[in-house]
Design a protein around this motif. Structure first.
Motif, PDB file in Angstrom:
ATOM      1  N   LYS A  38    -127.411  -4.313 -41.193  1.00  0.00           N
ATOM      2  CA  LYS A  38    -127.734  -2.906 -41.194  1.00  0.00           C
ATOM      3  C   LYS A  38    -129.078  -2.513 -41.202  1.00  0.00           C
ATOM      4  CE  LYS A  38    -123.777  -2.381 -43.989  1.00  0.00           C
ATOM      5  NZ  LYS A  38    -123.291  -1.828 -45.435  1.00  0.00           N
ATOM      6  N   PHE A  64    -120.245   1.614 -26.497  1.00  0.00           N
ATOM      7  CA  PHE A  64    -120.481   1.826 -27.822  1.00  0.00           C
ATOM      8  C   PHE A  64    -119.700   2.600 -28.607  1.00  0.00           C
ATOM      9  CE2 PHE A  64    -124.938   1.196 -25.512  1.00  0.00           C
ATOM     10  CZ  PHE A  64    -124.806  -0.166 -25.387  1.00  0.00           C
ATOM     11  N   GLU A  66    -118.487   5.657 -30.772  1.00  0.00           N
ATOM     12  CA  GLU A  66    -118.850   7.085 -30.738  1.00  0.00           C
ATOM     13  C   GLU A  66    -119.498   7.385 -32.040  1.00  0.00           C
ATOM     14  OE1 GLU A  66    -116.855  11.567 -30.836  1.00  0.00           O
ATOM     15  OE2 GLU A  66    -115.379   9.597 -30.753  1.00  0.00           O
ATOM     16  N   THR A  68    -122.567   6.089 -32.562  1.00  0.00           N
ATOM     17  CA  THR A  68    -123.609   5.050 -32.682  1.00  0.00           C
ATOM     18  C   THR A  68    -124.801   5.235 -31.350  1.00  0.00           C
ATOM     19  OG1 THR A  68    -122.102   3.612 -33.607  1.00  0.00           O
ATOM     20  CG2 THR A  68    -124.023   2.873 -32.477  1.00  0.00           C
ATOM     21  N   ASP A  69    -125.987   5.653 -31.797  1.00  0.00           N
ATOM     22  CA  ASP A  69    -126.893   6.198 -30.488  1.00  0.00           C
ATOM     23  C   ASP A  69    -128.076   5.283 -30.840  1.00  0.00           C
ATOM     24  OD1 ASP A  69    -128.224   6.908 -28.575  1.00  0.00           O
ATOM     25  OD2 ASP A  69    -128.790   8.865 -29.659  1.00  0.00           O
ATOM     26  N   PHE A  70    -127.952   4.030 -30.309  1.00  0.00           N
ATOM     27  CA  PHE A  70    -129.121   2.922 -30.146  1.00  0.00           C
ATOM     28  C   PHE A  70    -130.470   3.507 -29.567  1.00  0.00           C
ATOM     29  CE2 PHE A  70    -125.560  -0.046 -29.884  1.00  0.00           C
ATOM     30  CZ  PHE A  70    -125.512  -0.444 -31.348  1.00  0.00           C
ATOM     31  N   LEU A 116    -129.593  -1.119 -35.822  1.00  0.00           N
ATOM     32  CA  LEU A 116    -128.020  -1.083 -35.994  1.00  0.00           C
ATOM     33  C   LEU A 116    -127.644   0.050 -37.023  1.00  0.00           C
ATOM     34  CD1 LEU A 116    -127.413  -4.638 -35.973  1.00  0.00           C
ATOM     35  CD2 LEU A 116    -126.781  -3.225 -34.199  1.00  0.00           C
ATOM     36  N   PRO A 117    -126.682   0.541 -37.024  1.00  0.00           N
ATOM     37  CA  PRO A 117    -126.381   1.767 -38.016  1.00  0.00           C
ATOM     38  C   PRO A 117    -126.488   1.031 -39.539  1.00  0.00           C
ATOM     39  CG  PRO A 117    -124.570   1.304 -36.341  1.00  0.00           C
ATOM     40  CD  PRO A 117    -125.503   0.291 -36.137  1.00  0.00           C
ATOM     41  N   THR A 118    -126.679   1.797 -40.338  1.00  0.00           N
ATOM     42  CA  THR A 118    -126.839   1.523 -42.090  1.00  0.00           C
ATOM     43  C   THR A 118    -125.612   1.957 -42.662  1.00  0.00           C
ATOM     44  OG1 THR A 118    -127.962   3.538 -42.180  1.00  0.00           O
ATOM     45  CG2 THR A 118    -129.181   1.477 -41.747  1.00  0.00           C
ATOM     46  N   LEU A 123    -119.186  -3.240 -36.795  1.00  0.00           N
ATOM     47  CA  LEU A 123    -119.170  -2.477 -35.434  1.00  0.00           C
ATOM     48  C   LEU A 123    -118.341  -2.796 -33.918  1.00  0.00           C
ATOM     49  CD1 LEU A 123    -121.418  -0.370 -34.548  1.00  0.00           C
ATOM     50  CD2 LEU A 123    -122.645  -2.109 -33.514  1.00  0.00           C
TER      51      LEU A 123
END
Length: 219
Positions: A38, A64, A66, A68-70, A116-118, A123
């Motif tokens: 994370k 990717f 929805e 999640t914006d890397f 990455l998302p926290t 994912l």
């Protein structure tokens, strides 16, 4: 003897059955990301086998999730394939003429993404596999809570907690340890030089005193 043979045959049959039932799952499009944590950065490696007996894989699109914006998305250079990216949405690899993944073969497609998302533990990265005969397979089905794998499971990355990743902490600890070792070595070097010098000086004084005693007073 007969019981032993029968037992061996039963074990062999069970092993063969396990291989047969496991084979279809191993042919699915999947993803490996052992360093995913994370808030961190990771290389996502998509394994793409060609399940068709008559057509080659000519394209792969990874979508990717929805929301999640890397900030960063990069693809590894892959000869024979062109890449098109839709910012924050998807990445598509397309085989150039004469290339592709033939029946019975597989290939790997790498993405470097981050952070990455926290706020999630997994994912899900749906993928669409396109064949040279115009057909396509959508690997986009979520795995239910009971763990039973669907027919076309979406590739899933499991995210470790940031504290469990530990790369930063290990790096800091290692640097601190190196400093302590260097400091200890430097200190040990100076102390050793002093002790050695004193010992040599004491030996020299002792030798001189012994020589004078042996010679005695001059007449």
């Amino acid at each position: 003897m007969n019981k032993t043979v029968l037992r061996s045959g039963m074990l062999a049959g069970a092993a063969a059955l396990a291989l047969v039932t496991a084979a279809p799952a191993s042919a699915h499009v999947g993803v490996d990301a052992p360093d995913a944590a994370k808030g961190g950065w990771s290389t996502l490696s998509f394994r793409v086998p060609t399940e068709s007996d008559t057509a080659s894989t000519t394209a792969l699109t990874v979508t990717f999730p929805e929301g999640t914006d890397f900030e960063y998305v990069a693809t590894r250079t892959k000869p024979g394939w062109t890449v098109s990216k839709v910012d924050g949405t998807s990445v598509t690899w397309t085989a150039e003429k004469g290339n592709g993944i033939a029946p019975g073969e597989f290939d790997v497609f790498d993405l470097r993404v981050g952070p990455l998302p926290t706020d999630v533990d997994t994912l899900e990265l749906p993928a669409t596999q396109t064949y040279s005969d115009g057909t396509s397979v959508a690997w986009d089905q979520p795995t239910p809570e009971n763990g039973e794998e669907p027919d076309r499971p979406a590739p899933v990355v499991t995210l470790a907690d940031a504290s469990e990743d530990g790369h930063g902490a290990h790096g800091a600890d290692a640097a601190e340890g190196d400093d302590e070792v260097a400091e200890s070595e430097d200190s040990g070097g100076v102390d050793g030089w002093l002790v050695g010098g004193i010992a040599v000086l004491a030996l020299a004084v002792g030798a001189l005193a012994t020589a004078l005693v042996r010679r005695g007073p001059r007449s």
